[in-house]
Design an enzyme around this catalytic site. Sequence first.
Site, PDB file in Angstrom:
ATOM      1  N   LEU A 140       5.969 -18.333  10.664  1.00 17.92           N
ATOM      2  CA  LEU A 140       5.487 -19.661  10.259  1.00 17.92           C
ATOM      3  C   LEU A 140       6.873 -20.435   9.829  1.00 17.92           C
ATOM      4  O   LEU A 140       7.917 -20.018   9.960  1.00 17.92           O
ATOM      5  CB  LEU A 140       5.034 -19.410   8.517  1.00 17.92           C
ATOM      6  CG  LEU A 140       3.723 -18.437   8.584  1.00 17.92           C
ATOM      7  CD1 LEU A 140       3.354 -18.258   6.960  1.00 17.92           C
ATOM      8  CD2 LEU A 140       2.568 -19.086   9.273  1.00 17.92           C
ATOM      9  N   ASP A 141       6.473 -21.725   9.812  1.00 13.72           N
ATOM     10  CA  ASP A 141       7.501 -22.812   9.722  1.00 13.72           C
ATOM     11  C   ASP A 141       8.368 -22.484   8.590  1.00 13.72           C
ATOM     12  O   ASP A 141       7.652 -21.909   7.589  1.00 13.72           O
ATOM     13  CB  ASP A 141       6.983 -24.192   9.914  1.00 13.72           C
ATOM     14  CG  ASP A 141       6.465 -24.761  11.212  1.00 13.72           C
ATOM     15  OD1 ASP A 141       6.618 -23.943  12.380  1.00 13.72           O
ATOM     16  OD2 ASP A 141       5.609 -25.753  11.171  1.00 13.72           O
ATOM     17  N   LYS A 142       9.414 -23.088   8.435  1.00 16.89           N
ATOM     18  CA  LYS A 142      10.271 -22.813   7.361  1.00 16.89           C
ATOM     19  C   LYS A 142       9.477 -23.399   6.030  1.00 16.89           C
ATOM     20  O   LYS A 142       9.353 -22.969   4.699  1.00 16.89           O
ATOM     21  CB  LYS A 142      11.717 -23.438   7.354  1.00 16.89           C
ATOM     22  CG  LYS A 142      12.478 -23.281   6.208  1.00 16.89           C
ATOM     23  CD  LYS A 142      13.918 -24.021   6.324  1.00 16.89           C
ATOM     24  CE  LYS A 142      14.632 -23.779   5.098  1.00 16.89           C
ATOM     25  NZ  LYS A 142      15.984 -24.273   5.186  1.00 16.89           N
ATOM     26  N   THR A 144       6.365 -23.869   5.549  1.00 16.91           N
ATOM     27  CA  THR A 144       5.032 -23.430   5.422  1.00 16.91           C
ATOM     28  C   THR A 144       4.967 -22.065   4.614  1.00 16.91           C
ATOM     29  O   THR A 144       5.778 -21.337   4.666  1.00 16.91           O
ATOM     30  CB  THR A 144       4.373 -23.324   6.805  1.00 16.91           C
ATOM     31  OG1 THR A 144       4.358 -24.462   7.549  1.00 16.91           O
ATOM     32  CG2 THR A 144       2.698 -22.720   6.610  1.00 16.91           C
ATOM     33  N   ARG A 242      -0.125 -29.263  12.417  1.00 14.40           N
ATOM     34  CA  ARG A 242       0.696 -30.534  12.091  1.00 14.40           C
ATOM     35  C   ARG A 242       0.487 -31.589  13.237  1.00 14.40           C
ATOM     36  O   ARG A 242       0.301 -32.652  12.974  1.00 14.40           O
ATOM     37  CB  ARG A 242       2.165 -30.247  11.915  1.00 14.40           C
ATOM     38  CG  ARG A 242       2.396 -29.312  10.778  1.00 14.40           C
ATOM     39  CD  ARG A 242       3.763 -28.906  10.821  1.00 14.40           C
ATOM     40  NE  ARG A 242       4.951 -29.819  10.631  1.00 14.40           N
ATOM     41  CZ  ARG A 242       6.188 -29.697  10.729  1.00 14.40           C
ATOM     42  NH1 ARG A 242       6.792 -28.504  11.145  1.00 14.40           N
ATOM     43  NH2 ARG A 242       6.800 -30.620  10.650  1.00 14.40           N
TER      44      ARG A 242
END
Length: 315
Positions: A140-142, A144, A242
């Site tokens: 997961l993105d930082k 998120t 996104r």
Amino acid sequence: MADIRTYTHPEDGGKTRADKALSAFFGSEVSRTRLEESFRSGKVTLAGKAIQKRHLLSPGDVLTVQMPHIPAADVSAVDIPVPVLYEDDDVVAVNKPAGMTVHPGSGTEDDTLVHAMLHHCKGKLSLAGGALRPGIVHRLDKGTSGVMIMAKTDKAYYNLVSMFSRHELLKEYLALVSGVPNVRSGVIEKPIARHPTFRTKMCVSESGGREARTDWRVEERFGTVAALVSCRIATGRTHQIRVHMSSIGFPLLGDYTYSFQKNKLKTVPSPERAMLHSFRLALQHPVEEDKFLDIRAEPPHDFTQLIEELREAYA
């Protein structure tokens, strides 16, 4: 103590390459990387003599295989509390906090999810993906938050990687978007590629992009200003939700990388991060065939607080 295994090539096995025979014999219990290292270091022997991986076995051949030592992870265990949603001997699922990087990399410190879970699991995370990424099968993105599953054994690791690559699981996210779609739901099928100019960004690209699909549905409207949207993704491209939501004119609140404007909400303070939360991960257990996992994580405080503020301002 050395890890030594023996293998006897069956009578009906025919002429088979040694590496293929051993790979089939050990299955997911032993990674191909470890077998390769055993061959390279002369630790696979037949009648006391080291053989190459291309050696053709005959029925009745008995191999002795000494497995290479697995080095300790180059990442230290750090006592950082992370909510655990599910755990057994093979996997552990967590609710990753927003702002936490998943694994060490350039510019990171000893505060990643990997550091935290090495402590929680007492070092028992699969190293099949590399010493700097123990247990990691997806990311997961930082910014998120939400559900992530990690592998504690090599068998779970390889099976999970296969499931993710074959899209054999359900991934559902919650997102707060700027603007309100004029239809209840939709499907976005647009290829995604690295941005040609800004290398830290992704973009929709019809030439050279990788296929990506996002199914979205409006769960709640906040006037004409914002909406709560659920997204199911069949693929898992970098920044997929996104990029896709921005491409149809509804960037995520707080996503300044992909078109969200700082003062768009006016009466409600703009968030500091992209409002995206991994809400649900449903899949067959990677080791126990009779078990199905449906793991869910409630959104964090900043997400739910913004929903309440939007309801109050734009009801």
